[in-house]
Design a protein around this motif. Sequence first.
Motif, short mmCIF file in Angstrom:
data_model
loop_
_atom_site.label_atom_id
_atom_site.label_comp_id
_atom_site.label_asym_id
_atom_site.label_seq_id
_atom_site.Cartn_x
_atom_site.Cartn_y
_atom_site.Cartn_z
N GLN A 145 0.84 -1.19 0.00
CA GLN A 145 0.00 0.00 0.00
C GLN A 145 0.88 1.25 0.00
OE1 GLN A 145 -3.47 -0.04 0.01
NE2 GLN A 145 -3.39 2.18 -0.24
N VAL A 146 0.49 2.24 -0.80
CA VAL A 146 1.20 3.52 -0.83
C VAL A 146 0.37 4.55 -0.07
CG1 VAL A 146 2.08 5.39 -2.29
CG2 VAL A 146 2.34 3.00 -3.02
N TYR A 147 1.02 5.25 0.87
CA TYR A 147 0.34 6.22 1.72
C TYR A 147 0.93 7.61 1.52
CZ TYR A 147 -1.06 2.05 4.42
OH TYR A 147 -1.56 0.83 4.81
N ARG A 148 0.07 8.62 1.56
CA ARG A 148 0.57 9.97 1.70
C ARG A 148 1.28 10.06 3.05
NH1 ARG A 148 -3.73 14.67 1.45
NH2 ARG A 148 -3.49 14.60 3.72
N LEU A 149 2.40 10.78 3.11
CA LEU A 149 3.28 10.64 4.27
C LEU A 149 2.61 11.02 5.59
CD1 LEU A 149 6.08 9.49 4.25
CD2 LEU A 149 7.00 11.80 4.39
N ASP A 150 1.71 11.99 5.57
CA ASP A 150 1.05 12.37 6.83
C ASP A 150 -0.03 11.38 7.24
OD1 ASP A 150 -0.56 13.08 4.70
OD2 ASP A 150 -1.17 15.00 5.56
N ARG A 151 -0.28 10.36 6.40
CA ARG A 151 -1.23 9.31 6.73
C ARG A 151 -0.56 7.94 6.79
NH1 ARG A 151 -6.40 11.33 3.00
NH2 ARG A 151 -6.63 13.36 4.04
N HIS A 152 0.77 7.95 6.72
CA HIS A 152 1.53 6.70 6.74
C HIS A 152 1.43 6.08 8.14
CE1 HIS A 152 5.09 4.07 6.65
NE2 HIS A 152 5.00 4.11 5.33
N PRO A 153 1.16 4.77 8.23
CA PRO A 153 0.97 4.15 9.55
C PRO A 153 2.14 4.31 10.50
CG PRO A 153 0.25 2.67 7.80
CD PRO A 153 0.92 3.82 7.13
N THR A 154 3.36 4.38 9.95
CA THR A 154 4.53 4.55 10.81
C THR A 154 4.95 6.00 10.93
OG1 THR A 154 5.34 2.35 10.23
CG2 THR A 154 6.93 3.88 11.18
N MET A 155 5.12 6.68 9.79
CA MET A 155 5.69 8.02 9.82
C MET A 155 4.77 9.04 10.48
SD MET A 155 8.57 7.39 8.90
CE MET A 155 9.01 9.07 9.33
N SER A 156 3.48 8.86 10.38
CA SER A 156 2.56 9.79 11.05
C SER A 156 2.60 9.62 12.56
CB SER A 156 1.13 9.57 10.54
OG SER A 156 0.68 8.27 10.88
N ARG A 157 3.21 8.50 13.02
CA ARG A 157 3.28 8.23 14.46
C ARG A 157 4.72 8.04 14.93
NH1 ARG A 157 0.06 2.93 15.04
NH2 ARG A 157 0.27 3.39 17.27
N HIS A 158 5.68 8.54 14.16
CA HIS A 158 7.08 8.39 14.54
C HIS A 158 7.31 8.96 15.93
CE1 HIS A 158 11.46 8.89 14.51
NE2 HIS A 158 11.50 8.09 13.46
N PRO A 159 8.03 8.23 16.81
CA PRO A 159 8.15 8.68 18.20
C PRO A 159 8.93 9.98 18.38
CG PRO A 159 9.53 6.77 17.79
CD PRO A 159 8.65 6.92 16.59
N ILE A 160 9.79 10.35 17.43
CA ILE A 160 10.60 11.56 17.56
C ILE A 160 10.20 12.63 16.56
CG2 ILE A 160 12.95 12.49 17.62
CD1 ILE A 160 12.41 10.51 19.82
N THR A 161 10.02 12.25 15.31
CA THR A 161 9.70 13.23 14.26
C THR A 161 8.46 12.78 13.47
OG1 THR A 161 11.30 12.11 12.82
CG2 THR A 161 12.04 14.10 13.99
N PRO A 162 7.29 12.83 14.08
CA PRO A 162 6.08 12.43 13.35
C PRO A 162 5.81 13.35 12.17
CG PRO A 162 5.51 13.54 15.40
CD PRO A 162 7.00 13.31 15.44
#
Length: 455
Positions: A145-162
């Motif tokens: 699956q391709v996600y827009r970055l602000d809706r990415h399951p990991t990057m939108s919830r990154h512990p340091i730089t969401p």
Amino acid sequence: MEEQRLLLAFYGDDFTGSTDAMEGLASSGYRTVLFMEAPTEEMLQAFPGIRCIGVAGTSRAKPPAEMEKELRPVFQSLARLDVPLVHYKVCSTFDSSPEVGSIGKAIAVARDYFAKDAVIPLLVGAPQLGRYTLFGQHFARMHDQVYRLDRHPTMSRHPITPMREADLRLHLGKQTAETIELMNFLELEGDPETVRERFAGKLQEKPGIILFDVIDEARLQMAGQLIWEAAQRQSRFVVGSSGVEYALTAHWKAAGIQPAADRIAHGPIKPAERMLVVSGSASPVTKLQIETALQQGFHGIRIPVDALVDSRSVPQNLLQEAIAHLQAGTSVVLYTALGPDDQAISETRERLNLLGLKDTDSSELIGRNLGRWTREIMQAVQLRRVVIAGGDTSGFVMREMNVYGLEMLLPISPGAPLCKAYSFAKELDGIEVALKGGQLGSPDYFVKVQQAGWE
């Protein structure tokens, strides 16, 4: 044919991303060595046929003041090299914020060492890694699956730089006052001369930074051509993901700029009978990889929070457990967390706060502890292959293991190859290392690394 000289030098803002850039160059035949510090001329002469060099850093995990301390001596050294282009390599998911790993801060520091008035190209898309930029919006693939970055399951919830903004211009605009222009995917269409004219028109506006859309191989190569041609004039500094390396190698091959004739031969590489995996990653991708490895017979050892945050003592029970299983022929996974929802993450933060440490200090503290333990285990068992998972911690682990250089041996998964390590510690020199960022690799990545080899 191009003379046999250095073509590119890059600095990676984290270790796993640095190996990603090395792979992009080496897989096209351009011999590349990744150093832990800017190499001397004597060090370069030890690697015949070298065409590209990298310096692996840890600036992505640091606040701006600490970034500046790390970057100034590196940029000063790279600026003195006889190399046409210097690349500040960032993560393909653009991990950064004004407070941690600021790409804007890196650009500001670079202005003191490279052409002050030059436009700086910015390229983040890398189709080989499932990263795409379209009209300035950035997208990343996770599994199928391709996600827009602000809706990415990991990057939108990154512990340091969401990532809360997918438009790279707006995201970077919070880190720098430089004007940011876009060379969009429609403007990259057409014959090369027409595209050059469009690009020249953009440059006439004198932006500080120009971002390239990348959605496919054709536009990637076109962007590489424009960046390389600009480097011959004034724009000697470029910022971006390993998409920069893929873009440049595509152009170099089309332009007849060939790899060196005397390429290194590493000889046969055998699968590992046993292997150590050390994970400081909290991504869901790594979680699935750990679970898959355990299902395939790896022995899992969770590292307790107390051991992670205490640099004064060594968890001997934990290390002896790992050593015993490895000596018995069983591969081992040491891990700090299973995914972003693991309670150990919040517990670690609480413990660090009680010790008066900031969240940004956690990567170095954890990484250095993991590095010391990894070295002790490998020396006890005489292992030849290890995997380090976690972009922010890998660099600290490598430094604790006294590694001064890496060179790609085999591709395993895009962005996470198997490498040969050059270490000042004789017992570790020549070991095989794979560094894996949180978002990279298939579910069976650890199993693939153990089984990797060729005659």
